[in-house]
Design an enzyme around this catalytic site. Structure first.
Site, PDB file in Angstrom:
ATOM      1  N   CYS A   1      -3.448   0.124  -0.576  1.00  0.00           N
ATOM      2  CA  CYS A   1      -3.284  -1.194  -0.724  1.00  0.00           C
ATOM      3  C   CYS A   1      -3.937  -1.831  -1.627  1.00  0.00           C
ATOM      4  O   CYS A   1      -3.330  -3.064  -1.963  1.00  0.00           O
ATOM      5  CB  CYS A   1      -3.239  -1.995   0.625  1.00  0.00           C
ATOM      6  SG  CYS A   1      -1.872  -0.961   1.613  1.00  0.00           S
TER       7      CYS A   1
ATOM      8  N   HIS B   1      -3.630  -9.911   1.382  1.00  0.00           N
ATOM      9  CA  HIS B   1      -3.065  -8.670   1.901  1.00  0.00           C
ATOM     10  C   HIS B   1      -2.358  -8.847   3.305  1.00  0.00           C
ATOM     11  O   HIS B   1      -3.388  -9.420   3.990  1.00  0.00           O
ATOM     12  CB  HIS B   1      -3.613  -7.346   1.610  1.00  0.00           C
ATOM     13  CG  HIS B   1      -2.997  -6.308   2.345  1.00  0.00           C
ATOM     14  ND1 HIS B   1      -1.914  -5.670   1.721  1.00  0.00           N
ATOM     15  CD2 HIS B   1      -3.088  -5.131   3.155  1.00  0.00           C
ATOM     16  CE1 HIS B   1      -1.333  -4.898   2.456  1.00  0.00           C
ATOM     17  NE2 HIS B   1      -2.062  -4.249   3.329  1.00  0.00           N
TER      18      HIS B   1
ATOM     19  N   ASN C   1       4.554  -5.006   5.977  1.00  0.00           N
ATOM     20  CA  ASN C   1       3.551  -4.775   5.124  1.00  0.00           C
ATOM     21  C   ASN C   1       4.092  -3.780   3.906  1.00  0.00           C
ATOM     22  O   ASN C   1       4.454  -2.444   4.007  1.00  0.00           O
ATOM     23  CB  ASN C   1       2.485  -3.795   5.946  1.00  0.00           C
ATOM     24  CG  ASN C   1       1.288  -3.091   5.347  1.00  0.00           C
ATOM     25  OD1 ASN C   1       1.267  -3.317   4.135  1.00  0.00           O
ATOM     26  ND2 ASN C   1       0.491  -2.436   5.601  1.00  0.00           N
TER      27      ASN C   1
END
Length: 337
Positions: A123, A265, A295
């Site tokens: 990520c 994030h 997400n």
């Protein structure tokens, strides 16, 4: 090529792309339990994660598709032609194929002729891609970079768990949504990327991930599902994450009040709430996307940046904070030009 005449490298355009298909947590739970092998209390997903909806890529829609849509929007917003780009980085946890680099698939459709390659770090891929683009421009290896991500982690979600054990092992996968984002990175006269910091704890690489597709497990559907839990990842962040923010503040002299926005994030709503509690960041500085999008892996920060870009004034500073499996943390301080 020669080194850039200025040490100021910034983000000059942003774009994002969401798949048209939108699914509620209730609809997803109904799908997961449809076979009758698993019973869940009502609104389990929504109550546990705070995620209400997410977007899923359709059949025939891929990571490169979402990256391409975001790339076109970013270029259009800057009035650029694809041939104005001489470096194209596909920076994503997801890819279309094992080989070649997905950057080539994006470039083929986009019509650019840039040096093209992939950057992969879970990520944190998109932030790593921006940092790499900045570094290559400073080194004189590029003049203008297009950094793109296309994420389809929903395809690593176990949609038909055989029972409670499989469901628990793959629960983190039910937070996923799909999306794309893109930025143009080039020399700027003022502002730009002011600071970058990283922290890596590779001993935690087994905290979560998709084991298949590499040389360890090249084949087999069982290895294609995301495994691992957000609880372990959160524990690692709380152990090492606050130190990175302390270092950034000490080096830059910037505190929360100095940032117009803080982009972080986002995995779940409880995870985000814990971040606020642990760091003391004012909630009004955040751009909260996880209840609506879930997400979306490395596209998270790019989407947030796209949503606030028009409200930023020259001189406004933005802190970006990424967290990725591996485990890695990354911060980037950017000043709008």
């Amino acid at each position: 090529m020669h080194p850039a005449a200025t040490a100021r490298i910034g983000i000059t355009a942003v774009g994002s792309q969401l798949p048209a298909r939108r699914l509620t947590s209730r609809e997803l739970q109904d799908e997961i339990t449809a076979g009758g092998r698993l019973r869940l209390p009502e609104r389990t997903f929504e109550k546990a994660t705070g995620i209400v909806t997410r977007h899923f890529a359709a059949d025939g829609e891929y990571a490169s598709t979402l990256a391409l849509g975001a790339a076109r929007r970013a270029l259009d917003s800057r009035g650029l032609d694809p041939l104005d780009v001489d470096l194209l980085l596909f920076a994503s946890a997801t890819r279309d194929v094992a080989e070649p680099a997905t950057a080539h698939l994006v470039q083929s459709e986009l019509g650019s002729r840039a040096h093209a390659l992939d950057v992969s770090n879970a990520c944190n891929s998109f932030l790593n891609g921006i940092d790499l683009a900045r570094s290559m421009i400073l080194a004189g290896r590029a003049r203008r970079a297009l950094v793109v991500t296309g994420e389809t982690p929903s395809r690593a979600m176990r949609r038909d768990p055989g029972g409670a054990e499989e469901f628990r092992a793959g629960f983190a996968g039910y937070t996923f949504g799909d999306a794309g984002a893109a930025v143009v990175v080039e020399a700027v006269e003022r502002g730009g990327i002011l600071d970058v910091e990283t922290e890596t704890a590779s001993e935690h690489w087994q905290t979560g991930g998709i084991p298949g597709g590499g040389s360890r497990h090249p084949r087999g559907d069982e290895y294609s599902y995301f495994r691992g839990g957000g609880t372990e990842l959160r524990g690692v962040f709380e152990k090492i994450g606050l130190d990175i923010l302390t270092r950034v503040a000490a080096r830059t002299g910037l505190g929360w009040d100095d940032y117009a926005r803080v982009l972080v994030h986002q995995v779940t709503v409880p995870y985000l709430e814990r971040f606020v509690e642990a760091t003391g960041v004012p909630e009004e500085k955040l751009v909260v996307t996880v209840p609506e999008l879930g997400n979306v892996a490395s596209a998270t920060i790019g989407i947030q940046l796209d949503r606030i870009r028009e409200e930023l004034e020259p001189g406004d500073k933005v802190l970006m904070l990424g967290l990725g499996g591996g485990v890695s943390l990354m911060t980037m301080v950017w000043e709008a030009s």
